[in-house]
Motif scaffolding. Structure first.
Motif, PDB file in Angstrom:
ATOM      1  N   VAL A  32       0.873  -1.179   0.000  1.00  0.00           N
ATOM      2  CA  VAL A  32       0.000   0.000   0.000  1.00  0.00           C
ATOM      3  C   VAL A  32       0.907   1.225   0.000  1.00  0.00           C
ATOM      4  O   VAL A  32       1.617   1.485   0.966  1.00  0.00           O
ATOM      5  CB  VAL A  32      -0.957   0.021   1.217  1.00  0.00           C
ATOM      6  N   ASN A  68       1.594   5.478  -1.045  1.00  0.00           N
ATOM      7  CA  ASN A  68       1.055   6.803  -1.352  1.00  0.00           C
ATOM      8  C   ASN A  68       1.424   7.232  -2.770  1.00  0.00           C
ATOM      9  O   ASN A  68       0.803   8.116  -3.337  1.00  0.00           O
ATOM     10  CB  ASN A  68       1.572   7.843  -0.362  1.00  0.00           C
ATOM     11  N   TYR A  81      -1.360  -4.927  -4.734  1.00  0.00           N
ATOM     12  CA  TYR A  81      -0.979  -3.578  -4.307  1.00  0.00           C
ATOM     13  C   TYR A  81      -2.093  -2.572  -4.519  1.00  0.00           C
ATOM     14  O   TYR A  81      -3.005  -2.781  -5.320  1.00  0.00           O
ATOM     15  CB  TYR A  81       0.268  -3.119  -5.065  1.00  0.00           C
ATOM     16  N   PHE A  82      -1.968  -1.482  -3.774  1.00  0.00           N
ATOM     17  CA  PHE A  82      -2.760  -0.277  -3.989  1.00  0.00           C
ATOM     18  C   PHE A  82      -1.785   0.883  -4.057  1.00  0.00           C
ATOM     19  O   PHE A  82      -0.813   0.924  -3.304  1.00  0.00           O
ATOM     20  CB  PHE A  82      -3.741  -0.016  -2.834  1.00  0.00           C
ATOM     21  N   ALA A 116      -2.578   5.849  -1.889  1.00  0.00           N
ATOM     22  CA  ALA A 116      -3.301   5.562  -0.647  1.00  0.00           C
ATOM     23  C   ALA A 116      -3.568   6.796   0.211  1.00  0.00           C
ATOM     24  O   ALA A 116      -4.461   6.770   1.049  1.00  0.00           O
ATOM     25  CB  ALA A 116      -2.529   4.535   0.190  1.00  0.00           C
ATOM     26  N   LYS A 126      -2.004   7.897   2.744  1.00  0.00           N
ATOM     27  CA  LYS A 126      -1.835   7.645   4.183  1.00  0.00           C
ATOM     28  C   LYS A 126      -1.436   8.954   4.863  1.00  0.00           C
ATOM     29  O   LYS A 126      -0.668   9.708   4.293  1.00  0.00           O
ATOM     30  CB  LYS A 126      -0.739   6.584   4.418  1.00  0.00           C
ATOM     31  N   ARG A 164      -8.442   4.281   4.092  1.00  0.00           N
ATOM     32  CA  ARG A 164      -9.306   3.653   3.095  1.00  0.00           C
ATOM     33  C   ARG A 164      -8.637   2.492   2.352  1.00  0.00           C
ATOM     34  O   ARG A 164      -9.155   1.376   2.323  1.00  0.00           O
ATOM     35  CB  ARG A 164      -9.791   4.711   2.104  1.00  0.00           C
ATOM     36  N   LYS A 165      -7.475   2.704   1.756  1.00  0.00           N
ATOM     37  CA  LYS A 165      -6.818   1.643   0.970  1.00  0.00           C
ATOM     38  C   LYS A 165      -6.265   0.547   1.882  1.00  0.00           C
ATOM     39  O   LYS A 165      -6.226  -0.621   1.484  1.00  0.00           O
ATOM     40  CB  LYS A 165      -5.696   2.234   0.114  1.00  0.00           C
ATOM     41  N   GLU A 187      -9.100  -1.709   2.557  1.00  0.00           N
ATOM     42  CA  GLU A 187      -9.344  -2.580   1.407  1.00  0.00           C
ATOM     43  C   GLU A 187      -8.360  -3.748   1.400  1.00  0.00           C
ATOM     44  O   GLU A 187      -8.747  -4.890   1.102  1.00  0.00           O
ATOM     45  CB  GLU A 187      -9.236  -1.787   0.105  1.00  0.00           C
ATOM     46  N   ALA A 188      -7.100  -3.475   1.727  1.00  0.00           N
ATOM     47  CA  ALA A 188      -6.102  -4.546   1.792  1.00  0.00           C
ATOM     48  C   ALA A 188      -6.449  -5.527   2.910  1.00  0.00           C
ATOM     49  O   ALA A 188      -6.360  -6.747   2.726  1.00  0.00           O
ATOM     50  CB  ALA A 188      -4.704  -3.963   1.998  1.00  0.00           C
TER      51      ALA A 188
END
Length: 185
Positions: free
Chosen positions: A69, A71, A89-90, A93, A95, A99-100, A103-104
């Protein structure tokens, strides 16, 4: 929760993420890890995973589900790193937004307290993980040699502000330092 608790990592690892071993993961009852990318896994100007990082991921994979995850908004860079490690991956994010990371966590299908948030930054990685009730692990940044010649002003400022707010983020002795929570909780 007071600010110093939000900024207090549960575990401070001396050295890079490569020092996070299966033994440490098992000691704290972790079944999953959400990993920051920039300066946690690779230097900011590097677009590929090192052989050492690839070996570390293969060593950790049998013990914990892994998710990246970041940014960072670069699909080419973050996606390329994730694909080279064969990890989901996201990106983008934002951070300390949660939120992401949520989701993870949902994709991992693990209780939040069994997942570690691993990163090199207090005000993004540790803060986001603590806000979700995750086990937070602060590592030293992996810095590109060109950047290593300069100071690391953002991290230094975060450390200074955190200490003013009452968080203890300086490793004491040994390879890793447990700060607050008991193993397995």
């Amino acid at each position: 929760m007071r600010w110093n608790n939000f900024l207090q990592p549960d575990l401070i690892l001396e050295g890079s993420v490569l020092n996070l071993t299966p033994d440490i993961i098992q000691t704290y009852g972790l079944q999953g890890l959400v990993l920051d990318v920039d300066e946690t896994l690779v230097p900011i100007r590097v677009a590929s995973a090192s052989p050492e990082l690839q070996q570390w991921v293969e060593q950790i994979r049998p013990f914990a589900k892994l998710w990246l995850v970041s940014n960072n908004l670069s699909e080419a860079r973050i996606g390329g790193i994730a694909r080279s490690l064969n990890l989901p991956y996201f990106l983008g994010a934002a951070k300390p937004s949660r939120r992401k990371i949520r989701e993870a966590l949902k994709a991992m299908n693990l209780p939040v307290h069994q997942v570690g948030m691993v990163g090199d930054r207090l005000f993004t990685d540790v803060l986001a993980g603590n806000r979700l009730g995750m086990f937070t692990i602060l590592v030293e940044p992996i810095i590109h040699p060109d950047v290593a010649l300069r100071s690391h002003p953002i991290r230094n400022c975060e450390v200074w502000v955190s200490e003013i707010l009452g968080a203890s983020i300086t490793p004491k002795t040994g390879r890793f330092t447990k700060v607050d929570k008991e193993p397995g909780k």
